[in-house]
Every structure is written in C-alpha cells, then in structure tokens.
Design a protein around this motif. Structure first.
Motif, PDB file in Angstrom:
ATOM      1  N   SER A   1       1.420  -1.299   0.014  1.00 24.40           N
ATOM      2  CA  SER A   1      -0.104  -0.359  -0.327  1.00 24.40           C
ATOM      3  C   SER A   1       0.176   1.318   0.018  1.00 24.40           C
ATOM      4  N   TRP A   2       0.112   2.349  -0.342  1.00 24.46           N
ATOM      5  CA  TRP A   2       0.755   3.700   0.214  1.00 24.46           C
ATOM      6  C   TRP A   2       1.151   4.019   1.136  1.00 24.46           C
ATOM      7  N   GLU A   3       0.158   3.950   2.450  1.00 30.74           N
ATOM      8  CA  GLU A   3       0.913   3.698   3.314  1.00 30.74           C
ATOM      9  C   GLU A   3       2.247   3.470   3.771  1.00 30.74           C
ATOM     10  N   GLU A   4       2.143   1.643   3.154  1.00 36.26           N
ATOM     11  CA  GLU A   4       3.516   1.047   4.047  1.00 36.26           C
ATOM     12  C   GLU A   4       4.665   2.104   2.888  1.00 36.26           C
ATOM     13  N   GLN A   5       4.052   2.647   1.902  1.00 35.57           N
ATOM     14  CA  GLN A   5       5.454   2.621   1.090  1.00 35.57           C
ATOM     15  C   GLN A   5       5.957   3.754   1.822  1.00 35.57           C
ATOM     16  N   ARG A   6       5.081   4.510   2.371  1.00 35.78           N
ATOM     17  CA  ARG A   6       5.487   5.748   2.541  1.00 35.78           C
ATOM     18  C   ARG A   6       6.224   5.882   4.577  1.00 35.78           C
ATOM     19  N   LYS A   7       5.833   4.838   5.207  1.00 35.28           N
ATOM     20  CA  LYS A   7       6.720   4.526   6.657  1.00 35.28           C
ATOM     21  C   LYS A   7       8.197   3.865   5.708  1.00 35.28           C
ATOM     22  N   GLY A   8       8.278   2.983   4.570  1.00 35.82           N
ATOM     23  CA  GLY A   8       9.261   2.695   4.476  1.00 35.82           C
ATOM     24  C   GLY A   8       9.793   1.057   4.590  1.00 35.82           C
ATOM     25  N   LEU A   9       9.867   0.291   3.006  1.00 30.85           N
ATOM     26  CA  LEU A   9       9.937  -1.037   3.724  1.00 30.85           C
ATOM     27  C   LEU A   9      10.725  -1.394   4.546  1.00 30.85           C
ATOM     28  N   GLY A  10      11.709  -0.160   5.362  1.00 28.96           N
ATOM     29  CA  GLY A  10      12.524  -1.118   6.293  1.00 28.96           C
ATOM     30  C   GLY A  10      13.634  -2.607   5.521  1.00 28.96           C
ATOM     31  N   LEU A  11      13.993  -2.529   4.109  1.00 30.75           N
ATOM     32  CA  LEU A  11      14.617  -3.208   3.820  1.00 30.75           C
ATOM     33  C   LEU A  11      16.483  -3.819   4.326  1.00 30.75           C
ATOM     34  N   THR A  12      17.152  -3.987   4.797  1.00 25.87           N
ATOM     35  CA  THR A  12      18.432  -4.117   5.340  1.00 25.87           C
ATOM     36  C   THR A  12      18.616  -6.163   4.604  1.00 25.87           C
ATOM     37  N   GLY A  13      19.999  -6.236   4.185  1.00 22.54           N
ATOM     38  CA  GLY A  13      20.927  -7.719   3.905  1.00 22.54           C
ATOM     39  C   GLY A  13      20.406  -7.890   2.726  1.00 22.54           C
ATOM     40  N   PRO A  14      20.641  -9.340   2.606  1.00 21.37           N
ATOM     41  CA  PRO A  14      20.166  -9.971   1.314  1.00 21.37           C
ATOM     42  C   PRO A  14      19.402  -9.179   1.171  1.00 21.37           C
ATOM     43  N   THR A  15      18.594  -9.179  -0.248  1.00 22.65           N
ATOM     44  CA  THR A  15      17.381  -8.920  -0.907  1.00 22.65           C
ATOM     45  C   THR A  15      17.201  -8.602  -1.634  1.00 22.65           C
ATOM     46  N   THR A  16      16.556  -9.835  -2.686  1.00 22.27           N
ATOM     47  CA  THR A  16      15.839  -9.821  -4.112  1.00 22.27           C
ATOM     48  C   THR A  16      14.702  -9.917  -4.213  1.00 22.27           C
ATOM     49  N   TYR A  17      15.430  -9.365  -5.449  1.00 19.65           N
ATOM     50  CA  TYR A  17      14.652  -8.008  -6.974  1.00 19.65           C
ATOM     51  C   TYR A  17      13.462  -9.396  -7.516  1.00 19.65           C
TER      52      TYR A  17
END
Length: 410
Positions: free
Chosen positions: A373-389
């Motif tokens: 959601s847009w709300e979650e995007q605004r808060k930031g996904l908090g990605l860290t370490g190995p992240t698969t796209y």
C-alpha cells in the motif's frame, strides 16, 4: 463549462470530501484540531492534497510553489472518468526542471472546478503533463499558486494542512520570524547560507520549492563554483528529474544549511543540467525542498511580499540520510504490475547488480509490489541485508537480482 452544482451534486460532493478527509486524518494520525476552511495534506516528500474535480470526481494533487495553475497527469486522463469528459483542447509550450527545455503539451481550455476542503478554485487553462512518470500512481495532477496565493497562506507541516488567512494578526504571528524574502512572479526567493565545509560557503538567494521532495539542490552554476575534491560523493541519473526531462546530479554532505536556524550534516545535491530550473541560467543558487522545509511552519503572505517561519517540533533527520538501495523507483501499478526504476547511482550496488533505468520491479523478497500500500511505502519498507528483487527487463525477460542492503552511498 461553469460551476453549476445542484443540490444532489453538493450533497454527493460533500459526502466524498468527508470520506476523503477522514482517510487523510486517519493516515496522518492527526490528533490536533484542523481549522475550518483548511486544506489537509499528506506529506510524502511532496505535499499531496485530496480534492474533488469537476464537481464529483476524487483527485489526488501535489502542491507546487514552482507552478501557477492546475496540471493533470497524462495517464490519469487516459484512465479516469475525468479524462473522458468532453473538454476542448489545444496545445501550448512549457518548460520544467529537466534537460528537455521547452516542450509542447496538450492543454484543456474549458473551465474546471476544483474543490480542496472548503476552497473552490476554477481553472481555465490546464496543461496535461507526464507527472506519474516522476511521482507514481498517487499523483493525479498538480496545483500551483493561483489557487491559494490571493491571501496569506499558512503551511502547517506540524499538523498537515494549508490555510488561507483573511488577515494576519499579531497573535497569528506569535513565534514566527519574518525572513528576508523576495517574491518574483509568485516565486519565493530567500537569502540563505550553505556551509559546504569549514572553508567553503555558498551565500545568496535560494528558492523555496514546495514541489521539491528533496533537501537542497544547487544549480549547475553553483555546482561549478564549489570544490568537491576529496569529498565522498555519488552521481545519480534521473530519467525524469522533473517536468521537462531527464537530468543528473551529484550528492554529497554539507556541514550545515541556515534557513531560519541551522540544520547540520545535510545530504544535498548539485545539478549538471544544462536546461530548465536547475541550469546555469538562474538568478538563484539552488532550491529548498520539503525535506528541509518540513522542519518549519510557514506563512507565505504573497499579497504583501512577506514570508514568516517558525521552527516546529519535527525531529526527523531524513535530511542526513542518503540512499541505501542506491536507485529510485516509482509505483506504476496503475498501468502495469510493478515499480519502474527511474533513477540510478553510478557504481552503486543496484547498478553493479544489473539494474537499469526502465526495469520493472515485480516483487521484493517474494512479495508482489502491487500488494504494498501507499501507506506502507511512505513508512518505508525497512529493507536490510540480502534482498531479492524480481525484475522485468524492457525486453520482457524476468530476472532476479540480490542487493545486500547495508551502507548509505555517502
């Protein structure tokens, strides 16, 4: 086309507005009372206003002091009920912030009513631009100063609203400081000081730009006047730097920037653009965006050429942070399945992994981005370490990239 709303439309519009603003308050978690006749906004680097256009159609607009009128996004026009209305159209030339210079764009030449809170604005010329390519699916259009500059305007970043003020009183100005601003064709210029380091200073006119989601961006001319030798820096390319095309800038840390008071250890940018609002042919040294301005509440008194500011309680230090994923993307799930890579840093972890401008991010760690959601995007996904796209290339090939998200690029 004139504003001629019957009783049913008024009731329908008020119901929609009540729903929209209840959503805004819920999202912002506003506990303070917002004054009557205020225009609530969501701050997501840009100022997003939820309104109603053409009497009954909900619309999400950014507010930009670098613009004068209403602008609508091209893809919104193609997808929405509003875009199917039988407007008269023509074409006109306009410039922007990127390298493309002046371009010819379609314009609507019918009067369009726009309601934002209790404020009704009638726009008579409405350009159609590629705004979502820059900001993503939640920007249906953009509103400029013509709608709000006829009276003093309070920009309350603390509680998230704009408010037109009939007349300023000493009580309203309590706690505010009058700043040495100049108004040029509805643009707001102010004398500021940027300390690059203990030796270098950039002192002079900067332009307030509430349509900028960054901190400070120096013009090409100002960039040429500073020495970044030995400083950690990162060059970023943007496929859509702003309305007007692509562009590049160098990011580095400055010791401080003084607007009202001083903010320290700021990540700022300096442009390489040869055209547009950040080129060398500018009377100002740079622009000040919302990552700086959100630490103040402002009163913009355009009728009397006055600007007032006071420090608010915002303790956010995002202006000290640089990118960890070392690329940028915009949510284009309105027309596709993913987020489109729109900027990338030279020699950053994203570029080294294989990311390219125009790649479509379909999922992150197995989660489809269209479910975020847009709300979650605004808060930031908090990605860290190995992240698969999971990424769809322009060729249609589906690939996976792994980013080890750790350090900021500078």
């Amino acid at each position: 086309m004139h504003l001629n709303i019957n009783s049913f439309k008024i009731l329908h519009m008020k119901t929609r507005l009540a729903l929209l603003f209840s959503i805004v308050f819920s999202v912002l978690n506003i506990s303070a009372e917002v004054p009557q006749k205020a225009i609530p906004f969501i701050l997501d680097s840009h100022i997003y206003i939820q309104g109603v256009i053409a009497d009954t159609i909900p619309v999400s607009l950014i507010y930009d002091t670098g613009a004068d009128r209403l602008y609508m996004d091209k893809d919104y026009m193609d997808l929405s009920t509003f875009g199917k209305l039988p407007f008269r159209k023509a074409r006109a030339k306009m410039g922007g912030a990127g390298n493309d210079g002046v371009k010819t764009v379609p314009i609507i030449i019918d009067t369009i009513p726009l309601q934002m809170g209790d404020v009704v604005h009638k726009e008579r010329i409405t350009p159609i631009i590629n705004l979502r390519e820059i900001l993503g699916r939640h920007a249906d259009g953009m509103i400029g100063n013509n709608a709000v500059f006829d009276k003093p305007l309070l920009v309350n970043y603390t509680d998230g609203y704009l408010l037109s003020i009939d007349s300023l009183t000493p009580e309203m100005l309590d706690g505010y400081t009058k700043l040495p601003a100049q108004f040029n064709n509805n643009r707001i210029d102010i004398e500021c000081e940027l300390k690059i380091d203990s030796i270098q200073r950039v002192i002079g006119t900067f332009r307030l730009d509430l349509g900028c989601g960054s901190t400070i961006i120096l013009t090409n001319a100002a960039r040429k006047g500073i020495d970044l030798t030995g400083k950690p820096q990162a060059i970023c390319y943007y496929s859509n730097m702003g309305v007007g095309g692509d562009g590049s800038e160098v990011n580095f840390r400055a010791e401080s920037f003084k607007f009202l008071d001083e903010l320290y250890n700021i990540v700022i940018s300096a442009s390489y653009n040869t055209e547009g609002a950040l080129s060398s042919d500018r009377a100002y040294l740079g622009i000040i965006g919302n990552d700086i301005l959100c630490h103040y509440d402002l009163i913009i008194d355009a009728p009397n050429n006055m600007l007032y500011a006071r420090r608010n309680g915002n303790t956010d230090t995002s202006y000290q942070k640089s990118s960890k994923i070392q690329m940028g993307y915009v949510d284009r799930t309105d027309i596709g399945d993913g987020w489109i890579v729109s900027s990338i840093y030279n020699d950053g972890i994203a570029q080294k992994a294989g990311f390219e401008i125009g790649d479509e991010v379909l999922s992150i760690n197995g989660r489809l981005v269209k479910e975020i959601s847009w709300e979650e995007q605004r808060k930031g996904l908090g990605l860290t370490g190995p992240t698969t796209y999971e990424v769809k290339k322009k060729s249609g090939e589906i690939v996976s990239y792994i980013l080890n998200i750790d350090k900021e690029i500078i």
